[in-house]
Enzyme design. Structure first.
Site, PDB file in Angstrom:
ATOM      1  CG  ASP A  13      -1.881  -1.198   1.204  1.00 25.00           C
ATOM      2  OD1 ASP A  13      -2.239  -1.671   0.107  1.00 25.00           O
ATOM      3  OD2 ASP A  13      -2.221  -1.677   2.307  1.00 25.00           O
ATOM      4  CE  LYS A  16       2.430  -2.613  -4.252  1.00 27.41           C
ATOM      5  NZ  LYS A  16       2.116  -2.151  -2.891  1.00 27.41           N
ATOM      6  N   GLY A  40      -4.389  -4.408  -3.783  1.00 26.54           N
ATOM      7  CA  GLY A  40      -5.398  -3.379  -4.032  1.00 26.54           C
ATOM      8  C   GLY A  40      -4.657  -2.131  -4.467  1.00 26.54           C
ATOM      9  CG  HIS A  41      -2.008  -2.166  -7.014  1.00 27.54           C
ATOM     10  ND1 HIS A  41      -1.126  -2.764  -7.875  1.00 27.54           N
ATOM     11  CD2 HIS A  41      -1.695  -2.650  -5.787  1.00 27.54           C
ATOM     12  CE1 HIS A  41      -0.324  -3.574  -7.198  1.00 27.54           C
ATOM     13  NE2 HIS A  41      -0.659  -3.533  -5.934  1.00 27.54           N
ATOM     14  CD  GLN A 224       0.818  -9.024  -2.376  1.00 21.02           C
ATOM     15  OE1 GLN A 224       1.512  -9.695  -3.128  1.00 21.02           O
ATOM     16  NE2 GLN A 224      -0.427  -8.732  -2.658  1.00 21.02           N
TER      17      GLN A 224
HETATM   18  P1  GDP Z   1      -0.686   0.214  -3.576  1.00 25.85           P
HETATM   19  O1  GDP Z   1      -1.276  -1.028  -3.041  1.00 25.85           O
HETATM   20  O2  GDP Z   1       0.783   0.313  -3.315  1.00 25.85           O
HETATM   21  O3  GDP Z   1      -1.015   0.468  -5.018  1.00 25.85           O
HETATM   22  O4  GDP Z   1      -1.338   1.419  -2.755  1.00 25.85           O
HETATM   23  P2  GDP Z   1      -2.902   1.579  -2.377  1.00 25.85           P
HETATM   24  O5  GDP Z   1      -3.634   2.043  -3.572  1.00 25.85           O
HETATM   25  O6  GDP Z   1      -3.391   0.378  -1.673  1.00 25.85           O
HETATM   26  O7  GDP Z   1      -2.814   2.699  -1.269  1.00 25.85           O
HETATM   27  C1  GDP Z   1      -2.237   3.935  -1.503  1.00 25.85           C
HETATM   28  C2  GDP Z   1      -3.303   5.026  -1.277  1.00 25.85           C
HETATM   29  O8  GDP Z   1      -2.675   6.289  -1.216  1.00 25.85           O
HETATM   30  C3  GDP Z   1      -4.302   5.128  -2.401  1.00 25.85           C
HETATM   31  O9  GDP Z   1      -5.539   5.526  -1.873  1.00 25.85           O
HETATM   32  C4  GDP Z   1      -3.725   6.219  -3.290  1.00 25.85           C
HETATM   33  O10 GDP Z   1      -4.713   6.885  -4.045  1.00 25.85           O
HETATM   34  C5  GDP Z   1      -3.120   7.131  -2.260  1.00 25.85           C
HETATM   35  N1  GDP Z   1      -1.931   7.874  -2.689  1.00 25.85           N
HETATM   36  C6  GDP Z   1      -0.943   7.490  -3.536  1.00 25.85           C
HETATM   37  N2  GDP Z   1       0.028   8.428  -3.595  1.00 25.85           N
HETATM   38  C7  GDP Z   1      -0.362   9.426  -2.766  1.00 25.85           C
HETATM   39  C8  GDP Z   1       0.218  10.676  -2.347  1.00 25.85           C
HETATM   40  O11 GDP Z   1       1.304  11.055  -2.753  1.00 25.85           O
HETATM   41  N3  GDP Z   1      -0.485  11.423  -1.442  1.00 25.85           N
HETATM   42  C9  GDP Z   1      -1.682  11.019  -0.943  1.00 25.85           C
HETATM   43  N4  GDP Z   1      -2.291  11.810  -0.067  1.00 25.85           N
HETATM   44  N5  GDP Z   1      -2.266   9.850  -1.308  1.00 25.85           N
HETATM   45  C10 GDP Z   1      -1.602   9.073  -2.183  1.00 25.85           C
HETATM   46  P1  IMO Z   2      -0.843  -4.251  -2.214  1.00 30.06           P
HETATM   47  O1  IMO Z   2      -0.382  -4.809  -3.533  1.00 30.06           O
HETATM   48  C1  IMO Z   2      -0.923  -4.654   2.130  1.00 30.06           C
HETATM   49  C2  IMO Z   2      -1.085  -8.701   3.741  1.00 30.06           C
HETATM   50  C3  IMO Z   2      -2.342  -9.149   4.469  1.00 30.06           C
HETATM   51  C4  IMO Z   2      -1.735 -10.097   5.474  1.00 30.06           C
HETATM   52  C5  IMO Z   2      -0.622 -10.768   4.689  1.00 30.06           C
HETATM   53  C6  IMO Z   2      -1.003 -12.117   4.090  1.00 30.06           C
HETATM   54  O2  IMO Z   2      -2.140  -3.529  -2.274  1.00 30.06           O
HETATM   55  O3  IMO Z   2       0.245  -3.485  -1.563  1.00 30.06           O
HETATM   56  P2  IMO Z   2      -2.526 -12.848   2.045  1.00 30.06           P
HETATM   57  O4  IMO Z   2      -3.966 -12.603   1.744  1.00 30.06           O
HETATM   58  O5  IMO Z   2      -1.607 -12.311   0.999  1.00 30.06           O
HETATM   59  O6  IMO Z   2      -2.230 -14.280   2.366  1.00 30.06           O
HETATM   60  O7  IMO Z   2      -2.231 -12.029   3.393  1.00 30.06           O
HETATM   61  O8  IMO Z   2      -0.292  -9.876   3.644  1.00 30.06           O
HETATM   62  N1  IMO Z   2      -1.288  -8.194   2.369  1.00 30.06           N
HETATM   63  C7  IMO Z   2      -1.192  -6.911   2.029  1.00 30.06           C
HETATM   64  N2  IMO Z   2      -0.993  -5.818   2.780  1.00 30.06           N
HETATM   65  N3  IMO Z   2      -1.000  -4.529   0.785  1.00 30.06           N
HETATM   66  C8  IMO Z   2      -1.187  -5.624   0.008  1.00 30.06           C
HETATM   67  O9  IMO Z   2      -1.172  -5.565  -1.336  1.00 30.06           O
HETATM   68  C9  IMO Z   2      -1.330  -6.877   0.633  1.00 30.06           C
HETATM   69  N4  IMO Z   2      -1.532  -8.134   0.174  1.00 30.06           N
HETATM   70  C10 IMO Z   2      -1.489  -8.928   1.239  1.00 30.06           C
HETATM   71  O10 IMO Z   2      -2.999  -8.055   5.068  1.00 30.06           O
HETATM   72  O11 IMO Z   2      -1.130  -9.371   6.516  1.00 30.06           O
HETATM   73 MG    MG Z   3      -2.841  -1.661  -1.823  1.00 27.84          MG
END
Ligand code: GDP
Ligand code: IMO
Ligand code: MG
Length: 430
Positions: A13, A16, A40-41, A224
């Site tokens: 999170d 990415k 979850g991207h 991840q």
């Molecule tokens: P990922 O799993 O690495 O793709 O990241 P996620 O999408 O799960 O979580 C990142 C969250 O931060 C998302 O809601 C993005 O829209 C948000 N985000 C990404 N870059 C920035 C930033 O520079 N500032 C803020 N405030 N939010 C950001």
């Molecule tokens: P992105 O790509 C954050 C965490 C779960 C749990 C552990 C194992 O959005 O960054 P699993 O279902 O993979 O067997 O769970 O890994 N986890 C993540 N945490 N971002 C993710 O993906 C994750 N994918 C799995 O919360 O701790």
């Molecule tokens: Mg994510």
């Protein structure tokens, strides 16, 4: 032409999806190479938000080829649902712009059920998984009994494969007091989804080799983060795949020489969702503030993410385990307005100072962060699109992170929006 791997450098999170979307303008092909729909991207484009789990983020930008590599575990039911959802948002998805590796293993209903049962039981270790069946599906892959995408094409030979898989699972299910699964029911499940998935299936190793020879730029989209890596992470509180950059090659069918630049996506503070050690976690109003300001709730599961200060120890380690050439620092704006900002520069363990995350579960739970305190900034960095817009204290913070982790900032993100991004060094021009 450089090929770039994007990896998470913390516990996932990090942002990415946003960075892959931004970089995909410069790429021809975007490849997922591990994980599944546990990811979850989030992409935000002109105020519209797209949430992807299994599908590569390159799909949202038209004219790119997106690829799900062999290292990914594919839930066919989820695949159909996610394709439908994105099409509903106007994203074009056809076998022209999306391919799935024929040798990718499937996540089946029994994997999802097993994941949920283990997580819900009072015995054993709770990992806090996403309950998507990721772990059980990878177990079957390594156990050489998985049903793979290619198997859907040959219904004549499917039954013996199903029987082999079920002889393992039904023994397990009997032991847990669960109803056994019939081979006919599984055959039905698989044949019912085959037509939806087969048009996308391809020899991905060959496709990527051809693309590379033709001079295409390939962007590998990690899921991840390095601390969730099955070998290098906070084991056993990890996911069931390798999340480090080295997996990009094995999980797509390319050699390691295909990777020219590794970009570590790094949040300006730290978050984690699920169980497991988190040395800089804040159980106070600052942790709460980071969570609310950074909107730290899971994209898929809606779970609240745990929040804490930036931990330079783990990112420094990730720079080494993933061979990170530069980082994209995200969510700097979330720190706007804080009077003081702390950075973890080392750990204390049993009275000793250490500069690494130890491997043992007990030691990981026992390390205490050693902090340095920096002055914050009152100005806003949110939406900044040039380095010159950053307040001096924010620049100081960024520079100090670079020094501590031993890698330069190649990109800086200042909001969820695609264009609120500062490019310092183009990874594709390396
Ligand atoms: P990922 O799993 O690495 O793709 O990241 P996620 O999408 O799960 O979580 C990142 C969250 O931060 C998302 O809601 C993005 O829209 C948000 N985000 C990404 N870059 C920035 C930033 O520079 N500032 C803020 N405030 N939010 C950001
Ligand atoms: P992105 O790509 C954050 C965490 C779960 C749990 C552990 C194992 O959005 O960054 P699993 O279902 O993979 O067997 O769970 O890994 N986890 C993540 N945490 N971002 C993710 O993906 C994750 N994918 C799995 O919360 O701790
Ligand atoms: Mg994510």
């Amino acid at each position: 032409m450089a090929n770039v791997v994007v990896v998470g450098s913390q516990w996932g999170d990090e942002g990415k999806g946003k960075i892959v979307d931004w970089l995909s303008e410069r790429a021809d092909v975007v490849v997922r190479y591990q994980g599944g729909h546990n990811a979850g991207h989030t992409l935000v484009i002109d105020g519209v938000s797209y949430k992807l789990a299994l599908l590569p983020s390159g799909l949202v930008r038209g004219g790119k080829l997106s690829v799900i590599g062999n290292g990914v575990v594919v839930d066919p039911h989820h695949f159909v649902a996610e394709v439908d959802k994105l099409r509903g948002q106007g994203v074009e998805i056809t076998p022209e712009n999306l391919r799935i590796a024929e040798n990718a293993p499937l996540i089946l209903s029994l994997h999802r059920e097993l994941d949920a049962i283990r997580e819900g039981s009072n015995t054993g270790l709770r990992i806090g998984t996403t309950k998507r069946g990721i772990g059980p599906a990878y177990e079957d892959k390594v156990g050489r009994r998985a049903i793979r995408v290619v198997d859907l094409a040959d219904t004549d030979t499917l039954m013996p494969k199903i029987e082999r898989l079920l002889s393992h699972h039904n023994a397990l299910r009997r032991g847990m007091g669960l109803e056994e699964i019939s081979a006919d029911a599984m055959f039905e499940e698989l044949t019912s989804v085959a037509a939806d998935i087969l048009p996308f299936v391809d020899q991905v190793w060959r496709l990527l080799d051809e693309k590379r020879r033709a001079g295409a730029r390939i962007l590998f989209e990690g899921a991840q983060g390095a601390l969730l890596d099955n070998d290098h992470g906070t084991y056993p509180f990890v996911t069931s795949s390798n999340t480090v950059a080295g997996q990009a090659a094995a999980g797509s069918g390319m050699g390691p020489g295909a990777v020219d630049y590794v970009l570590g996506i790094t949040k300006a503070y730290t978050t984690r969702v699920g169980e497991g050690p988190f040395p800089t976690e804040l159980d106070d109003e600052i942790g709460e503030y980071l969570g609310v300001t950074g909107k730290e709730w899971g994209v898929n599961t809606g779970r609240k993410r745990r929040c804490g200060w930036f931990d330079a120890v783990i990112v420094r380690q990730t720079v080494k385990t993933s061979g990170i050439n530069g980082i994209a620092l995200t969510k700097l704006d979330v720190l706007d307005g804080l009077k003081e900002i702390k950075i973890c520069v080392g750990y204390e363990l049993d009275g000793q100072k250490i500069d690494y995350l130890p491997a043992s579960m007990g030691a990981q739970a026992g390390v205490k962060p050693i902090y340095e305190t920096l002055e914050g900034w009152s100005e806003t960095t949110a939406g900044a699109r040039s380095w010159a817009e950053l307040p001096a204290q924010a620049v100081k913070y960024v520079r100090y992170i670079e020094e501590l982790i031993g890698a330069p900032v190649a990109m800086l993100s200042t909001s969820p929006e695609r264009l609120d991004t500062i490019l310092v060094h183009d990874p594709f021009q390396d």
